[in-house]
Design a protein around this motif. Structure first.
Motif, PDB file in Angstrom:
ATOM      1  N   SER A 110     -15.163 -44.180  21.257  1.00  0.00           N
ATOM      2  CA  SER A 110     -14.937 -44.185  19.816  1.00  0.00           C
ATOM      3  C   SER A 110     -15.961 -43.325  19.087  1.00  0.00           C
ATOM      4  CB  SER A 110     -14.983 -45.625  19.289  1.00  0.00           C
ATOM      5  OG  SER A 110     -14.777 -45.668  17.903  1.00  0.00           O
ATOM      6  N   GLY A 111     -17.215 -43.422  19.522  1.00  0.00           N
ATOM      7  CA  GLY A 111     -18.258 -42.622  18.890  1.00  0.00           C
ATOM      8  C   GLY A 111     -18.070 -41.131  19.134  1.00  0.00           C
ATOM      9  N   THR A 112     -17.642 -40.782  20.333  1.00  0.00           N
ATOM     10  CA  THR A 112     -17.418 -39.368  20.667  1.00  0.00           C
ATOM     11  C   THR A 112     -16.263 -38.776  19.875  1.00  0.00           C
ATOM     12  OG1 THR A 112     -18.257 -39.674  22.918  1.00  0.00           O
ATOM     13  CG2 THR A 112     -16.840 -37.768  22.531  1.00  0.00           C
ATOM     14  N   ALA A 249      -5.809 -32.732  25.071  1.00  0.00           N
ATOM     15  CA  ALA A 249      -6.941 -31.842  25.323  1.00  0.00           C
ATOM     16  C   ALA A 249      -8.278 -32.462  24.947  1.00  0.00           C
ATOM     17  CB  ALA A 249      -6.746 -30.531  24.549  1.00  0.00           C
ATOM     18  N   ARG A 250      -8.305 -33.202  23.840  1.00  0.00           N
ATOM     19  CA  ARG A 250      -9.589 -33.688  23.316  1.00  0.00           C
ATOM     20  C   ARG A 250      -9.865 -35.151  23.622  1.00  0.00           C
ATOM     21  NH1 ARG A 250     -11.585 -35.404  18.238  1.00  0.00           N
ATOM     22  NH2 ARG A 250      -9.545 -35.215  17.211  1.00  0.00           N
ATOM     23  N   PHE A 251      -8.808 -35.983  23.685  1.00  0.00           N
ATOM     24  CA  PHE A 251      -9.022 -37.411  23.869  1.00  0.00           C
ATOM     25  C   PHE A 251      -9.136 -37.823  25.331  1.00  0.00           C
ATOM     26  CE2 PHE A 251      -7.410 -39.420  19.676  1.00  0.00           C
ATOM     27  CZ  PHE A 251      -7.947 -38.370  18.945  1.00  0.00           C
ATOM     28  N   LEU A 252      -8.402 -37.121  26.210  1.00  0.00           N
ATOM     29  CA  LEU A 252      -8.373 -37.552  27.605  1.00  0.00           C
ATOM     30  C   LEU A 252      -9.711 -37.424  28.342  1.00  0.00           C
ATOM     31  CD1 LEU A 252      -4.842 -36.422  28.822  1.00  0.00           C
ATOM     32  CD2 LEU A 252      -5.709 -38.757  28.581  1.00  0.00           C
ATOM     33  N   PRO A 253     -10.480 -36.340  28.166  1.00  0.00           N
ATOM     34  CA  PRO A 253     -11.744 -36.241  28.909  1.00  0.00           C
ATOM     35  C   PRO A 253     -12.690 -37.432  28.710  1.00  0.00           C
ATOM     36  CG  PRO A 253     -11.142 -34.104  28.067  1.00  0.00           C
ATOM     37  CD  PRO A 253     -10.180 -35.064  27.461  1.00  0.00           C
ATOM     38  N   PRO A 254     -12.991 -37.840  27.464  1.00  0.00           N
ATOM     39  CA  PRO A 254     -13.877 -39.001  27.333  1.00  0.00           C
ATOM     40  C   PRO A 254     -13.251 -40.302  27.847  1.00  0.00           C
ATOM     41  CG  PRO A 254     -13.103 -38.267  25.164  1.00  0.00           C
ATOM     42  CD  PRO A 254     -12.717 -37.223  26.147  1.00  0.00           C
TER      43      PRO A 254
END
Length: 272
Positions: A110-112, A249-254
């Motif tokens: 959530s913070g990321t 692209a942006r949510f899956l890595p973390p």
């Protein structure tokens, strides 16, 4: 205990009639507690009886018992849960290694992302939230630890359903009513099965405005060292702000990093 079962002829509805280890009065009390929701925080005896299927007299006895124990209050006409009820949920959270492990990890997600993140497990036909980090309210209904949502039209639910054994999945489709929450909700069992196949192949589930218009969510499985899926974690956002490709692209890595860290921690703290 056997006398308690004999007390009510309608114990058949629980599917446990004749089981000497089944305490009907306890089951009734729990059904009364579950009748209260965010949308129905104040209920009359008649409301409780209708929701639970209990006779009015049984619903009344359950409510009065819960009142004496400090779990329920009344304004003279309706009944409501009191803060002491939180102790029941805290007992689970404080003793469950899975919730303890996932809570700080979804806080990191959530913070990321600066978006809401949650963790859930499958309980019967719904997902139940065991950890949540919310940056803003993006649904019409607030979600917290203990909240329950239909599994088939939520990202975490699809991840968990996709990894059920085939026999359990068949039983799920046989008993669940697939209701359309929006015009985008998939309610065709065959189409859902194909979605579950995609989830297993891709390693994540992305649900676009199927539970509520304007809400997008992406989830990944949390596995043990043996590969068993024991939970799911997600990140959700408003559709107007983030596209589906951007979520991938942006949510899956973390999310994948958090799931992998959870897997490592679960090796040290096995989950039953």
């Amino acid at each position: 205990m056997s006398a308690d079962i004999a007390e009510t002829p309608d114990s058949d509805r629980d599917g446990n009639a004749g089981d000497p280890n089944f305490m009907t009065s306890l089951a009734r009390g729990l059904s009364v507690i579950r009748a209260f929701t965010e949308r129905s925080p104040n209920l009359t005896i008649a409301d409780i009886a209708k929701i639970t299927g209990l006779p009015r007299a049984a619903a009344r006895r359950c409510l009065l018992t819960l009142m004496q124990l400090g779990y329920v209050g009344t304004d003279g006409r309706t009944f409501f849960l009191k803060p002491k009820i939180l102790a029941l949920g805290y007992s689970f959270l404080s003793s469950a290694p899975l919730a303890t492990i996932l809570d700080p990890l979804i806080e990191q997600v959530s913070g990321t992302l600066q978006e809401s993140s949650s963790a859930a497990v499958l309980d019967e036909d719904e997902v139940v939230y065991i950890a949540r980090a919310a940056t803003k309210r993006i649904m019409s209904v607030g979600l917290n630890v203990g909240s329950r949502l239909p599994a088939y039209c939520t990202s975490m639910g699809r991840v968990l359903l996709a990894h059920l054994p085939e026999t359990e999945l068949d039983a799920y489709f046989a008993r669940v009513e697939l209701k359309a929450f929006t015009e985008r909700t998939i309610t065709n069992p065959d189409v859902l099965r194909r979605e579950f196949e995609r989830v297993r192949e891709r390693g994540f589930a992305l649900v676009d405005q199927e539970l509520e218009l304007g809400l997008r969510s992406v989830a990944v499985p949390v596995r043990t060292a043996s590969g068993s899926v024991v939970a799911a974690i997600n990140a959700s956002t408003q559709a107007a702000r983030v596209t589906c490709p951007e979520m991938e692209a942006r949510f899956l890595p973390p999310l994948h990093r958090a799931a992998e860290e959870a897997r490592v921690l679960l090796v040290r703290t096995p989950v039953a």
